[in-house]
Design an enzyme around this catalytic site. Structure first.
Site, PDB file in Angstrom:
ATOM      1  N   ASP A 230      -4.625   6.881  80.912  1.00 54.19           N
ATOM      2  CA  ASP A 230      -3.176   6.516  80.898  1.00 54.19           C
ATOM      3  C   ASP A 230      -2.830   6.278  82.428  1.00 54.19           C
ATOM      4  OD1 ASP A 230      -2.665   6.684  77.872  1.00 54.19           O
ATOM      5  OD2 ASP A 230      -3.587   8.751  78.446  1.00 54.19           O
TER       6      ASP A 230
ATOM      7  N   ASP B  53      -9.288   7.749  85.081  1.00 56.31           N
ATOM      8  CA  ASP B  53      -8.658   8.359  83.908  1.00 56.31           C
ATOM      9  C   ASP B  53      -8.215   7.046  82.915  1.00 56.31           C
ATOM     10  OD1 ASP B  53      -6.865   9.917  82.482  1.00 56.31           O
ATOM     11  OD2 ASP B  53      -5.431   9.906  83.987  1.00 56.31           O
TER      12      ASP B  53
END
Length: 533
Positions: A101, A99
């Site tokens: 963030d 991912d």
């Protein structure tokens, strides 16, 4: 550590157990004895002094606990460690996914203040909320992830894995709700399953409960509580459901309208924590022939600027597939959305996607199409994300991927667990529990008075721990991740961007390293990852 862990998790350890026994015996259970049964530690014909006997056992257990604590202090948890729930050989991992963030990129403390202030201003300017709420500022110590919000009653609380409300953590506005009121409100402290949030934090029973699992939800919880506080303090009649929806929409608009993205791009050094080892880790994976992909909900230009800052302008050369605005968790479940290619100017193309090409950026799509186009299936994939449910759970349960949970809160929690006060209190708490278990068989009035005193002491200790470590609602996240651990994530990590973590990762041989669990006391679900060639 293993010895200390075993001693603590058993309650008192071998020495403490001996102290509890104290050399006194009762008749074996299940076998009748001839003649009257003699009381513990008494001579024939003498009346037992149970009060003296119990308090002597108490003092012996206390001494044994004091002797045990130094050995635990010599084997503290490493706040920068990686924790493994299952044994895993890195030689089996061919594909690494990330991912964006709070996984590859970590943000400074200023970001949540930015989100809070922007959403608060949207409430005032677009939803016509009183301008006086602008006096409230973001408090980073108010809430943690995993809390539940009762939309209709406008209260924020911690609910454990067994659906019991943790008394003392229920807040209406910025004030604690008395335990008696909570029990009356919910007719006890248990919340039925049908009122709880579903797997992704959405309510499965109308608008009853909402669970906040995203790191970005911390400003949302705080803003909800601040506005509730204003209405309550000023005796303003309001509809809690409308307030929840308006705050939720304002937080969403901070993202959707690009307010947050523009602010970060304008001052990237203020909001993004630079980590010089990030490129080295990704480069090592690429040099060893590992495939890599990135799946994020953030937009293309935002990701490009952030990755260019922490990795370099050629960051896309390291990734085989890059997917932006994936709309997780829908990405993992909705089979209807096809991929779209994004050109260098950020324009969406209408071409049908037959292959996910290196160097290109794709938008939306779905996991099933991703698996079909790449063939990356099963346990050869290791994916890192920060959202316990929407990033990781489905990948493990439905597709057999290995997963790594990035949980920033673990580092601060482990530091708390390493303090002498915490270790002393927890060790004695478990010892006292063991003592109560052994001595509860004494039912005479004198013994029951002593046992009640012990129970009172245990209750006070349990209440004391969380208040010392952050007050009120800011409680240990280790307890909140228990449900997550049960569904099988392979790695838990406090911060992927940690330089020590990346240094350790760089030192591993990715073709031979075996990562194996190692148990720890107090939180046996946390297992430090050990390296075995």
């Amino acid at each position: 550590m293993a010895t200390a862990a075993a001693a603590v998790t058993r309650g008192v350890g071998a020495k403490a157990a001996a102290a509890l026994r104290g050399g006194c015996r009762t008749a074996p259970r299940g076998r009748p004895r001839a003649g009257p049964v003699r009381h513990l530690c008494t001579a024939p014909g003498t009346a037992p002094d149970m009060k003296h006997y119990l308090w002597e056992r108490y003092r012996e257990a206390k001494r044994s606990t004091d002797e045990l604590v130094p050995s635990i202090m010599n084997n503290l948890l490493n706040p920068d460690a990686i924790f493994s729930n299952n044994e895993m050989s890195l030689s089996d991992i061919e594909i690494y996914g990330f991912d964006y963030d709070y996984t590859l990129v970590f943000y400074s403390k200023h970001l949540h203040t930015l989100i809070f202030n922007a959403a608060r201003d949207l409430l005032i300017n677009e939803h016509r909320y009183p301008v006086e709420i602008r006096k409230y500022e973001y408090n980073p110590n108010f809430a943690i992830r995993g809390l539940h919000y009762d939309v209709q009653r406008a209260v924020l609380m911690k609910i454990d894995a067994f659906h019991y409300i943790q008394l003392g953590t229920v807040y209406r506005g910025l004030s604690v709700v008395p335990d008696e009121e909570v029990i009356e409100m919910y007719e006890g402290s248990h919340v039925p399953l049908e009122q709880m949030s579903d797997f992704y934090g959405k309510s499965s029973h109308g608008n009853t409960m909402k669970q906040f699992m995203d790191i970005f939800s911390l400003p949302e919880m705080t803003l909800l509580s601040c506005v509730n506080e204003y209405f309550l303090k000023n005796n303003i009649d309001y509809e809690p459901v409308h307030l929840y929806k308006d705050v939720k929409d304002s937080i969403r608009d901070v993202h959707i309208k690009g307010i947050m993205y523009r602010a970060i791009e304008a001052d990237i050094e203020k909001y993004i924590c630079y980590a010089e080892q990030t490129r080295a880790v990704l480069a090592k994976l690429a040099d060893h022939g590992k495939k890599m992909f990135l799946i994020t909900n953030s937009p293309s230009s935002f990701v490009d600027k952030g990755m260019s800052y922490i990795v370099g302008k050629d960051w896309r050369d390291l990734f085989d597939v890059v997917i932006v605005q994936a709309e997780k968790p829908n990405f993992f479940n909705d089979k209807r959305r096809p991929f779209r290619k994004v050109n260098e100017k950020g324009v969406l193309l209408w071409d049908k996607i037959h292959k996910l090409q290196k160097g290109q950026i794709y938008k939306q799509g779905n996991l099933y199409e991703f698996l079909k186009l790449t063939g990356w299936r099963g346990s050869k994939v290791l994916y890192f994300g920060d959202h316990i449910y929407s990033d990781l759970a489905d990948l493990t349960l439905k597709h057999g991927w290995r997963t790594g949970a990035i949980i920033p809160e673990l580092r601060s929690e482990l530091k708390i667990m390493n303090t002498e006060q915490y270790i002393q209190t927890m060790t004695w708490l478990q010892t006292l529990t063991g003592l109560l278990e052994q001595m509860q068989v004494h039912r005479d009035a004198e013994s029951q008075l002593v046992l009640r005193e012990w129970k009172k002491e245990r209750k006070e200790m349990r209440q004391f721990l969380p208040r010392e470590q952050g007050a009120g609602i800011h409680m240990s996240v280790c307890h909140l991740i228990t449900r997550k651990l049960e569904i099988g994530n392979n790695i838990l990590r406090g911060n992927f961007s940690s330089e020590r973590f990346k240094f350790k990762w760089q030192s591993w041989d990715l073709n031979t390293e075996v990562l194996a669990p190692k148990r720890f006391p107090f939180h046996p679900q946390l297992n430090e990852m050990t390296s075995e060639t």
